[in-house]
Design an enzyme around this catalytic site. Structure first.
Site, mmCIF file in Angstrom:
data_model
loop_
_atom_site.group_PDB
_atom_site.id
_atom_site.type_symbol
_atom_site.label_atom_id
_atom_site.label_comp_id
_atom_site.label_asym_id
_atom_site.label_seq_id
_atom_site.Cartn_x
_atom_site.Cartn_y
_atom_site.Cartn_z
ATOM 1 N N HIS A 143 -4.068 -5.339 0.653
ATOM 2 C CA HIS A 143 -3.446 -5.966 1.762
ATOM 3 C C HIS A 143 -3.353 -7.425 1.965
ATOM 4 C CE1 HIS A 143 -3.227 -1.939 3.402
ATOM 5 N NE2 HIS A 143 -4.098 -1.909 2.692
ATOM 6 N N GLU A 154 -2.152 -8.929 4.253
ATOM 7 C CA GLU A 154 -2.320 -9.291 5.669
ATOM 8 C C GLU A 154 -3.574 -9.196 6.146
ATOM 9 O OE1 GLU A 154 -1.596 -6.399 4.424
ATOM 10 O OE2 GLU A 154 -2.349 -4.877 5.688
ATOM 11 N N CYS A 184 0.756 -1.297 0.056
ATOM 12 C CA CYS A 184 0.098 0.021 0.022
ATOM 13 C C CYS A 184 0.936 1.232 -0.045
ATOM 14 C CB CYS A 184 -0.765 -0.121 0.954
ATOM 15 S SG CYS A 184 -2.445 0.735 0.616
HETATM 16 N N1 GLN Z 1 -3.531 1.751 3.257
HETATM 17 C C1 GLN Z 1 -2.553 2.393 3.010
HETATM 18 O O1 GLN Z 1 -1.287 2.249 3.096
HETATM 19 C C2 GLN Z 1 -2.869 3.543 2.399
HETATM 20 C C3 GLN Z 1 -1.927 4.439 1.478
HETATM 21 C C4 GLN Z 1 -2.259 5.886 1.070
HETATM 22 N N2 GLN Z 1 -2.495 6.725 2.497
HETATM 23 C C5 GLN Z 1 -3.504 5.952 0.320
HETATM 24 O O2 GLN Z 1 -4.497 6.450 0.895
HETATM 25 O O3 GLN Z 1 -3.461 5.650 -0.932
#
Ligand code: GLN
Length: 357
Positions: free
Chosen positions: A332, A334, A247
């Site tokens: 994700h 995880e 992410c």
């Molecule tokens: N869950 C995250 O790592 C989000 C990454 C970043 N803050 C976004 O909104 O795209």
């Protein structure tokens, strides 16, 4: 007590105040997960945002501390249709009401969250205010909402000092940009020794510990705000150490190697986003929470090529770095909340570090 959610476009929703009785301005986003409200509340990537849960009943199994993804709730505000007044579960230790109050987070319940979500889907993510002040004045509030920016948030959520999770397998350095607990746990349960570093750690310090691999975590805010971290990640990229990033980590590796990112209209936040592995053609259902995305139009294939795309809207969901032991994903693996279909990517990372899959 009444509460009001005021949007930057002038919409006002009237509901009931939950959590702290205070006013907050924040970016308003929605999450469509049908379970896992606690993991969403404690995901540090929500720092700087007020989150609306589209599932209509929230809090029915209370707060089970064992399931949290960090030590506290992170959203600036919490928006629900119906908050359960009688949480019931043998593991329940607290209520959402108390959890929000204890961390001074305001919220609003009893509003039409479907209507709010449709507005955000049609017009895009916007700023809003949660307030209990019945005498609110739109003429002064709307310009404040329009002028509001989230700013740098990673420094608020990262750990303050290095921590080690003992293990007898591969040594992984995890750069904590606002990491969900289950990233370290997913590696540790596969035998890895995980050293968690604050976001301000230099590449030199990480590399001096001779890790077998480096993991870049999720985290809040606009990736382009992380100018210092991006410079360190560039050095990690050049070190030839195997790297896996999730992410925000994925976005920062892209920015560190010459690609660009942009804000999406309303992002992806939920537990059922289909992503396609471009190598095998196989689709996985993934857990997601992001508002920004990597641009692949001008991606230099000598640096990286797309590895995953989102089946719903075709946006990028992962990159594979050419000539390097580096792969990064926007979703994700995880889980927590959501499907564990892509957990195999942790095994792929361990194999990349020279371990057994
Ligand atoms: N869950 C995250 O790592 C989000 C990454 C970043 N803050 C976004 O909104 O795209």
């Amino acid at each position: 007590m009444k509460a009001f959610l005021i949007l930057e476009d002038g919409h006002v929703f009237t509901g009931t105040s939950i959590g702290a009785k205070k006013e907050v301005i924040s970016e308003i986003v929605f999450n469509t997960s049908m379970t896992g409200y606690l993991e969403v509340l404690t995901d540090p990537s929500y720092a700087g945002q007020a989150v609306c849960m589209t599932y209509p009943l929230i809090g029915n199994y209370g707060i089970c501390y064992e399931d949290t993804e960090s030590l506290r709730p992170w959203p600036d505000g919490y928006i629900v249709r119906e908050l359960s007044r009688t949480p019931s579960n043998f593991r329940c230790e607290d209520t959402i009401q108390n959890f929000l109050k204890r961390f001074d987070i305001p919220g609003i319940a009893g509003i039409d969250t479907r209507a709010l979500t449709r507005i955000l889907r049609e017009k895009g993510t916007m700023n809003g205010m949660i307030t209990t002040d019945e005498n609110y004045d739109l003429d002064t509030i709307i310009p404040r909402l329009k002028a509001y920016t989230t700013g740098k948030v990673v420094e608020k959520v990262t750990c303050s000092e290095k921590k080690v999770l003992k293990g007898s397998g591969k040594k992984v350095a995890l750069l904590d940009l606002g990491a969900k607990n289950n990233i370290a746990k997913s590696l540790n349960k596969r035998g890895c020794e995980v050293t968690i570093y604050p976001a301000s750690t230099t590449a030199e310090e990480i590399l001096a510990s001779n890790p077998d691999g480096i993991m870049l975590s999720n985290g809040p805010g606009d990736p382009k705000e992380c100018t210092e971290v991006i410079k360190e990640i560039r050095k990690l990229y050049e070190s030839d150490t195997p790297i896996f990033a999730i992410c925000l980590g994925h976005q920062l590796m892209a920015l560190a190697t010459g690609a660009d990112t942009h804000k999406m209209k309303y992002g992806h936040r939920g537990g059922n986003h289909p992503v396609k592995d471009l190598e095998t053609g196989r689709v996985y259902i993934s857990s997601q929470n992001h508002g920004y995305v990597v641009d692949t139009d001008n991606l230099d294939p000598k640096v990286a090529v797309p590895a995953f795309i989102n089946v719903n809207d075709g946006t990028n969901e992962g990159l594979k770095y050419t000539g390097k032991n580096i792969f990064t994903v926007q979703f994700h693996p995880e889980a927590c909340p959501g499907p564990q279909d892509s957990g195999y990517l942790f095994d792929r990372f361990i194999k990349m570090m020279g371990g057994e899959e």
